[in-house]
Design an enzyme around this catalytic site. Sequence first.
Site, PDB file in Angstrom:
ATOM      1  N   ASN A  38       0.807  -1.235   0.000  1.00  0.00           N
ATOM      2  CA  ASN A  38       0.000   0.000   0.000  1.00  0.00           C
ATOM      3  C   ASN A  38       0.837   1.282   0.000  1.00  0.00           C
ATOM      4  OD1 ASN A  38       0.948  -0.150   2.551  1.00  0.00           O
ATOM      5  ND2 ASN A  38      -1.008   0.215   3.571  1.00  0.00           N
ATOM      6  N   ASP A 113       5.265 -16.103  15.622  1.00  0.00           N
ATOM      7  CA  ASP A 113       6.322 -15.739  16.567  1.00  0.00           C
ATOM      8  C   ASP A 113       5.609 -15.217  17.817  1.00  0.00           C
ATOM      9  OD1 ASP A 113       8.613 -14.674  17.800  1.00  0.00           O
ATOM     10  OD2 ASP A 113       9.484 -14.121  15.866  1.00  0.00           O
ATOM     11  N   ASP A 215       9.633 -16.760  21.570  1.00  0.00           N
ATOM     12  CA  ASP A 215      10.668 -15.738  21.735  1.00  0.00           C
ATOM     13  C   ASP A 215      11.266 -15.754  23.143  1.00  0.00           C
ATOM     14  OD1 ASP A 215      11.877 -13.202  20.647  1.00  0.00           O
ATOM     15  OD2 ASP A 215      10.878 -12.374  22.407  1.00  0.00           O
ATOM     16  N   GLU A 266      13.354 -20.168  21.182  1.00  0.00           N
ATOM     17  CA  GLU A 266      14.565 -19.351  21.045  1.00  0.00           C
ATOM     18  C   GLU A 266      15.251 -19.366  22.406  1.00  0.00           C
ATOM     19  OE1 GLU A 266      16.025 -14.874  19.849  1.00  0.00           O
ATOM     20  OE2 GLU A 266      14.632 -15.238  21.467  1.00  0.00           O
ATOM     21  N   HIS A 330      16.665 -12.281  11.706  1.00  0.00           N
ATOM     22  CA  HIS A 330      16.434 -10.826  11.783  1.00  0.00           C
ATOM     23  C   HIS A 330      17.274 -10.148  12.864  1.00  0.00           C
ATOM     24  CE1 HIS A 330      14.087 -12.563  14.936  1.00  0.00           C
ATOM     25  NE2 HIS A 330      13.862 -11.373  15.451  1.00  0.00           N
ATOM     26  N   ASP A 331      17.936 -10.921  13.717  1.00  0.00           N
ATOM     27  CA  ASP A 331      18.775 -10.339  14.775  1.00  0.00           C
ATOM     28  C   ASP A 331      20.264 -10.411  14.449  1.00  0.00           C
ATOM     29  OD1 ASP A 331      16.602  -9.854  16.478  1.00  0.00           O
ATOM     30  OD2 ASP A 331      16.759 -11.836  17.414  1.00  0.00           O
TER      31      ASP A 331
HETATM   32  O1  TEU Z   1      15.701 -12.008  20.635  1.00  0.00           O
HETATM   33  C1  TEU Z   1      16.275 -12.385  21.842  1.00  0.00           C
HETATM   34  C2  TEU Z   1      17.673 -11.994  21.943  1.00  0.00           C
HETATM   35  O2  TEU Z   1      18.123 -11.804  23.010  1.00  0.00           O
HETATM   36  C3  TEU Z   1      18.523 -11.795  20.747  1.00  0.00           C
HETATM   37  O3  TEU Z   1      18.750 -10.424  20.680  1.00  0.00           O
HETATM   38  C4  TEU Z   1      19.831 -12.513  20.891  1.00  0.00           C
HETATM   39  O4  TEU Z   1      20.746 -11.970  20.007  1.00  0.00           O
HETATM   40  C5  TEU Z   1      19.803 -13.960  20.572  1.00  0.00           C
HETATM   41  O5  TEU Z   1      19.442 -14.142  19.321  1.00  0.00           O
HETATM   42  C6  TEU Z   1      19.226 -14.838  21.648  1.00  0.00           C
HETATM   43  O6  TEU Z   1      20.246 -15.003  22.551  1.00  0.00           O
HETATM   44  C7  TEU Z   1      14.324 -11.984  20.511  1.00  0.00           C
HETATM   45  C8  TEU Z   1      13.947 -11.440  19.155  1.00  0.00           C
HETATM   46  O7  TEU Z   1      14.439 -12.303  18.160  1.00  0.00           O
HETATM   47  C9  TEU Z   1      14.445 -10.033  19.029  1.00  0.00           C
HETATM   48  O8  TEU Z   1      14.211  -9.496  17.762  1.00  0.00           O
HETATM   49  C10 TEU Z   1      13.773  -9.206  20.096  1.00  0.00           C
HETATM   50  O9  TEU Z   1      14.304  -7.913  20.100  1.00  0.00           O
HETATM   51  C11 TEU Z   1      13.946  -9.821  21.484  1.00  0.00           C
HETATM   52  O10 TEU Z   1      13.687 -11.221  21.511  1.00  0.00           O
HETATM   53  C12 TEU Z   1      12.985  -9.190  22.469  1.00  0.00           C
HETATM   54  O11 TEU Z   1      11.680  -9.634  22.247  1.00  0.00           O
HETATM   55 CA    CA Z   2       2.485  -1.430   3.777  1.00  0.00          CA
END
Ligand code: TEU
Ligand code: CA
Length: 562
Positions: A38, A113, A215, A266, A330-331
């Site tokens: 959009n 997620d 998460d 995670e 994504h991290d």
């Molecule tokens: O990530 C958890 C987190 O602590 C990560 O930053 C770390 O680098 C690793 O991957 C786990 O030890 C999750 C999400 O993926 C992240 O995007 C969020 O910012 C975070 O939780 C908080 O919800």
């Molecule tokens: Ca959009």
Amino acid sequence: MIQTENISAGEKTMLGRPTWWKETVVYQVYWRSFFDTNGDGIGDLRGVIEKLDYIRSLGVDFIWLNPFNESPGVDNGYDISDYYAVAPEAGTMADVDRLIEEAHRRGLKIMMDIVLNHTSDRHPWFLASRSSKDDPKRDWYIWRDPAPDGGPPTNWRSYFHPSCWRFDEATGQYYMHSFAIGQPDLNWANPEVRQAMYRMLRFWLDKGVDGLRLDALALLAKPETFTDAADPYDIRYLTHNPGLHDYLQEMNREVFRHYNIMTVGEVAFATPELGVLFVDEERRELNSLFHFEVADEMPAWDMVRFKRIQRRWADALRGRGVMGQFLNNHDHTRQVTRYGNDREYRVQSAKLLATMIHTLPGIPYVYQGEELGMTGVRFASIDDYRDVMMKSRYEEEVGRGRSPEEVLRELQPLSRDNSRTPMQWNAGRNAGFSAGEPWIRPNPNHTAINVEEAEADPDSVLHYYRKLIALRKEHPVMVYGDFEDISGDDPHVYAYVRKHGDTAWIVVLNHSDAPGAFELPEPYAGKTMQLVLGNYADADKLLRAGKLELRPHEARILSCVI
Ligand code: TEU
Ligand code: CA
């Protein structure tokens, strides 16, 4: 699905008993950066729907969507203000329903997620909790009195900030936030909190969601005593505290076991010994996990260390539980930039890393754009970065009097924004991601690296991913085969065997800018080998028994009968 005729019922394999979810490949969609329909500059759920045929063309089974619940967006959706509502920038509940339906129609499953450890500070639960010490929801979060000097209750850090404590004027206490200030931690010791979360999980599973990515799971249980840490920077004290597994077993009893789903936790700071507690099938907690011995703890490639990590996990999980295999998400900075060669060997290197992740034991995850060999990014100014983690670290360091340029240079390589730039669909404006102003700038190299180019080039990383993923559907050895490292501590060449029935696959990877060689050990040396897949066109011509000559970043999968 896999031909399981040569796996007898009840047979224990490397991954335990054969089950549908162990055979899947997951594609992670960071929808915010995937496709904008959009023109508001933000990817959306309709964008995912529009690209379902592309996703399906990869051969993957599952789509993991990052959180799309209503959120003020302090941490790109991981700060949820309503678990039952959809963020307006993502779309509507009708879009979610249609996405699930359209995905299912194409044989794709949806993994949500789920953020259980914290909510947004705008969530009505937290608004009530902070309103007064007597509020019924006070105990839903972690509140503590100030230290005698008025400062925070402990010296604990948060993932994003120098302290995990935030003073709240209204009631004169501190609340705990393991991540951003706008992400207060829930109190999982309170059974009402747990029941509220189980209800929420059932709501989404009843809608037809097929999997859950959970998460920050290692943080649910808080430390038993709230006292200063000897080293506040070593934040392991935030994780793996007593009570955690009671919560997970309860969650399984109350929710997971009533649905035919796949769960993946995670789990920060998981060692193999801790990890097996989450995924051992007999314990009935989770199906699988991500550990971070690579992504969080191995800043640059270290082959010897990586091999050791894989061996330890394979030994701990053999026949008992399953892990996810990944090098980026994504991290974490894109794998070809962080761990491979994103310059002269970008294509070979991206293919080698893919070969490795898809042939090691576990469930492979592909992060959007990885299948193009997308690279990390270096923006010229801190103002071009969006990530709350990077920005607060930048402020902290610059606040100490350090030079802003130096801090920027230091934070760039591991900034989470490396992997959050828009998906590169074509060479046009904004990489074909959006007709508007994108929320984060596209990587300038989209003019060369994009889906359109990759579709047209038979040797592209994209076509290689399709071949690799297709193999998994035909060859049980790739999923269930036992694992043996046959390359010892060679610092560049990684070679291992996956064995199932009378089939052995030998994977040989030369993770180096220089040529290499590998000598096959007995009993493989004299065998007739077939080339299953390689990342150099004429790999079969170089197939001599016994010794393999390897070109830079060469990857080969060989097969023989034993
Ligand atoms: O990530 C958890 C987190 O602590 C990560 O930053 C770390 O680098 C690793 O991957 C786990 O030890 C999750 C999400 O993926 C992240 O995007 C969020 O910012 C975070 O939780 C908080 O919800
Ligand atoms: Ca959009």
